[in-house]
Design a protein around this motif. Structure first.
Motif, PDB file in Angstrom:
ATOM      1  N   ALA A  53       0.818  -1.191  -0.004  1.00  0.00           N
ATOM      2  CA  ALA A  53      -0.013   0.067   0.068  1.00  0.00           C
ATOM      3  C   ALA A  53       0.787   1.253  -0.009  1.00  0.00           C
ATOM      4  CB  ALA A  53      -1.095  -0.016   1.150  1.00  0.00           C
ATOM      5  N   LEU A  54       2.249   1.145  -0.733  1.00  0.00           N
ATOM      6  CA  LEU A  54       3.119   2.305  -0.748  1.00  0.00           C
ATOM      7  C   LEU A  54       2.708   2.970  -2.041  1.00  0.00           C
ATOM      8  CD1 LEU A  54       6.098   0.679   0.445  1.00  0.00           C
ATOM      9  CD2 LEU A  54       4.992   2.644   1.584  1.00  0.00           C
ATOM     10  N   ASP A  55       1.936   2.246  -3.097  1.00  0.00           N
ATOM     11  CA  ASP A  55       2.037   2.734  -4.211  1.00  0.00           C
ATOM     12  C   ASP A  55       0.590   2.334  -4.665  1.00  0.00           C
ATOM     13  OD1 ASP A  55       1.894   4.154  -6.634  1.00  0.00           O
ATOM     14  OD2 ASP A  55       3.722   3.270  -7.326  1.00  0.00           O
ATOM     15  N   ILE A  56      -0.045   2.795  -5.756  1.00  0.00           N
ATOM     16  CA  ILE A  56      -1.345   2.188  -6.365  1.00  0.00           C
ATOM     17  C   ILE A  56      -1.326   1.774  -7.935  1.00  0.00           C
ATOM     18  CG2 ILE A  56      -3.109   3.066  -4.683  1.00  0.00           C
ATOM     19  CD1 ILE A  56      -3.456   5.258  -7.015  1.00  0.00           C
ATOM     20  N   PRO A  57      -1.963   0.771  -8.285  1.00  0.00           N
ATOM     21  CA  PRO A  57      -1.743   0.441  -9.736  1.00  0.00           C
ATOM     22  C   PRO A  57      -2.450   1.401 -10.717  1.00  0.00           C
ATOM     23  CG  PRO A  57      -3.472  -0.905  -8.392  1.00  0.00           C
ATOM     24  CD  PRO A  57      -2.761  -0.046  -7.473  1.00  0.00           C
ATOM     25  N   THR A  58      -1.666   1.368 -11.826  1.00  0.00           N
ATOM     26  CA  THR A  58      -2.570   2.044 -12.966  1.00  0.00           C
ATOM     27  C   THR A  58      -3.732   1.500 -13.389  1.00  0.00           C
ATOM     28  OG1 THR A  58      -0.314   2.483 -13.816  1.00  0.00           O
ATOM     29  CG2 THR A  58      -2.141   2.921 -15.045  1.00  0.00           C
ATOM     30  N   SER A  59      -3.854   0.253 -13.295  1.00  0.00           N
ATOM     31  CA  SER A  59      -5.195  -0.283 -13.423  1.00  0.00           C
ATOM     32  C   SER A  59      -5.044  -1.782 -12.976  1.00  0.00           C
ATOM     33  CB  SER A  59      -5.540  -0.367 -15.044  1.00  0.00           C
ATOM     34  OG  SER A  59      -4.564  -1.411 -15.575  1.00  0.00           O
ATOM     35  N   GLY A  60      -6.274  -2.214 -12.544  1.00  0.00           N
ATOM     36  CA  GLY A  60      -6.389  -3.805 -11.776  1.00  0.00           C
ATOM     37  C   GLY A  60      -6.750  -3.581 -10.533  1.00  0.00           C
ATOM     38  N   GLU A  61      -6.987  -4.647  -9.936  1.00  0.00           N
ATOM     39  CA  GLU A  61      -7.688  -4.494  -8.470  1.00  0.00           C
ATOM     40  C   GLU A  61      -6.636  -5.161  -7.572  1.00  0.00           C
ATOM     41  OE1 GLU A  61     -10.327  -2.857  -8.095  1.00  0.00           O
ATOM     42  OE2 GLU A  61     -10.591  -2.648 -10.107  1.00  0.00           O
ATOM     43  N   TYR A  62      -6.656  -4.660  -6.401  1.00  0.00           N
ATOM     44  CA  TYR A  62      -5.969  -5.232  -5.115  1.00  0.00           C
ATOM     45  C   TYR A  62      -6.570  -5.354  -3.822  1.00  0.00           C
ATOM     46  CZ  TYR A  62      -2.542  -5.761  -1.179  1.00  0.00           C
ATOM     47  OH  TYR A  62      -1.963  -6.004  -0.007  1.00  0.00           O
ATOM     48  N   VAL A  63      -7.115  -6.600  -3.532  1.00  0.00           N
ATOM     49  CA  VAL A  63      -7.991  -6.598  -2.234  1.00  0.00           C
ATOM     50  C   VAL A  63      -7.168  -7.425  -1.238  1.00  0.00           C
ATOM     51  CG1 VAL A  63      -9.993  -7.830  -1.462  1.00  0.00           C
ATOM     52  CG2 VAL A  63     -10.085  -6.881  -3.995  1.00  0.00           C
ATOM     53  N   LEU A  64      -7.147  -6.585   0.072  1.00  0.00           N
ATOM     54  CA  LEU A  64      -6.557  -7.209   1.352  1.00  0.00           C
ATOM     55  C   LEU A  64      -7.500  -7.347   2.213  1.00  0.00           C
ATOM     56  CD1 LEU A  64      -4.090  -8.169   2.966  1.00  0.00           C
ATOM     57  CD2 LEU A  64      -3.695  -5.425   3.072  1.00  0.00           C
ATOM     58  N   ASP A  65      -7.547  -8.656   2.707  1.00  0.00           N
ATOM     59  CA  ASP A  65      -8.537  -8.744   3.645  1.00  0.00           C
ATOM     60  C   ASP A  65      -9.897  -8.370   3.321  1.00  0.00           C
ATOM     61  OD1 ASP A  65      -7.133 -10.067   5.532  1.00  0.00           O
ATOM     62  OD2 ASP A  65      -6.964  -8.563   6.826  1.00  0.00           O
ATOM     63  N   HIS A  66     -10.514  -8.484   2.369  1.00  0.00           N
ATOM     64  CA  HIS A  66     -11.938  -8.102   1.693  1.00  0.00           C
ATOM     65  C   HIS A  66     -12.063  -6.627   1.349  1.00  0.00           C
ATOM     66  CE1 HIS A  66     -12.796 -12.415   2.515  1.00  0.00           C
ATOM     67  NE2 HIS A  66     -12.425 -11.978   3.893  1.00  0.00           N
ATOM     68  N   GLU A  67     -10.856  -5.949   1.572  1.00  0.00           N
ATOM     69  CA  GLU A  67     -10.880  -4.498   1.464  1.00  0.00           C
ATOM     70  C   GLU A  67     -10.045  -4.133   0.102  1.00  0.00           C
ATOM     71  OE1 GLU A  67     -10.175  -0.400   3.735  1.00  0.00           O
ATOM     72  OE2 GLU A  67      -9.750  -2.205   4.872  1.00  0.00           O
TER      73      GLU A  67
END
Length: 239
Positions: A53-67
């Motif tokens: 969670a130091l950066d965010i992707p240009t596209s796509g999804e990242y889910v951590l613990d349902h968040e």
């Protein structure tokens, strides 16, 4: 626990676009010990920044613990980092003239954990990593291996969902590196989810699963059937 789906990361400078990650997808379940391997420039550091969670992707999804983490604001990402992710960096990131105990209590201070609870938890985790008799030594009085153990203890005090280690043995001698990896294996045996970024095959061999990244793509994702396990040399714990 973790779902990475079609993640792409593109860095833009003036008219130049650099594709660091391209259409990356994988899942990591609770309790796994995963090594993410790759040479310099492979995209593994970019992937680590997104997972942490130091950066965010240009596209796509990242889910951590349902968040859903992919599209959070900087402030929201900071909350995720503090509550859900324990970091262990190659450079330790300790305050040099501060005791091991104080270094480990710092994340809890920022979270307003009461002082007595902070000290009890810090002592518990320092003892767990073999530094019960070094907790009042300052960082610059400790060896590289001992400083990394302090960093590991610090990463655990907020009960994170995942432990994210970025080249955790890069600055220490090979004997100390083996001992650090044994600590990670013991933590994993206790149920901690560990993701480790490394370019060293010997270090990756301690993990139960190895994801290899090259040129921004996953080129292999395999269970490590030859997981390396060593006896932790307790008589060397002060080395």
């Amino acid at each position: 626990m973790i779902s990475i789906s079609h993640i792409t990361k593109i860095y833009k400078t003036d008219l130049i676009e650099t594709v660091a990650l391209s259409d990356i997808s994988f899942e990591i379940k609770k309790g796994e010990f995963v090594a993410i391997m790759g040479p310099s420039g492979s995209g593994k550091s970019t992937l680590m920044h997104i997972l942490g969670a130091l950066d965010i992707p240009t596209s796509g999804e990242y889910v951590l613990d349902h968040e859903q983490v992919s599209h959070l604001s900087d402030d929201e990402l900071a909350v995720i980092r503090n509550k859900k992710i324990g970091f262990v960096f190659q450079a330790y990131n300790l305050l040099p003239r501060t005791t091991a105990l104080k270094n480990v209590t710092l994340p809890m201070m920022y979270a307003d954990v009461p002082k007595q609870e902070r000290e009890e938890k810090a002592k518990k985790y320092l003892t767990m990593v073999g530094l019960g008799d070094r907790m009042y030594h300052t960082s610059n009085q400790l060896s590289g291996g001992q400083q990394q153990r302090v960093a590991i203890a610090r990463s655990l005090v907020m009960n994170p969902s995942i432990l994210l280690a970025d080249e955790p043995t890069g600055n220490i001698a090979s004997t100390q590196a083996e001992e650090i990896m044994e600590i990670f294996q013991n933590l994993n045996d206790e149920g901690h989810t560990i993701i480790m970024i490394t370019h060293e095959p010997d270090i990756a061999s301690h993990a139960k699963r190895i994801i290899t990244v090259r040129d921004g793509h996953i080129v292999s994702d395999q269970t490590n059937k030859k997981q390396k396990r060593i006896a932790y040399k307790k008589h060397n714990k002060h080395s």
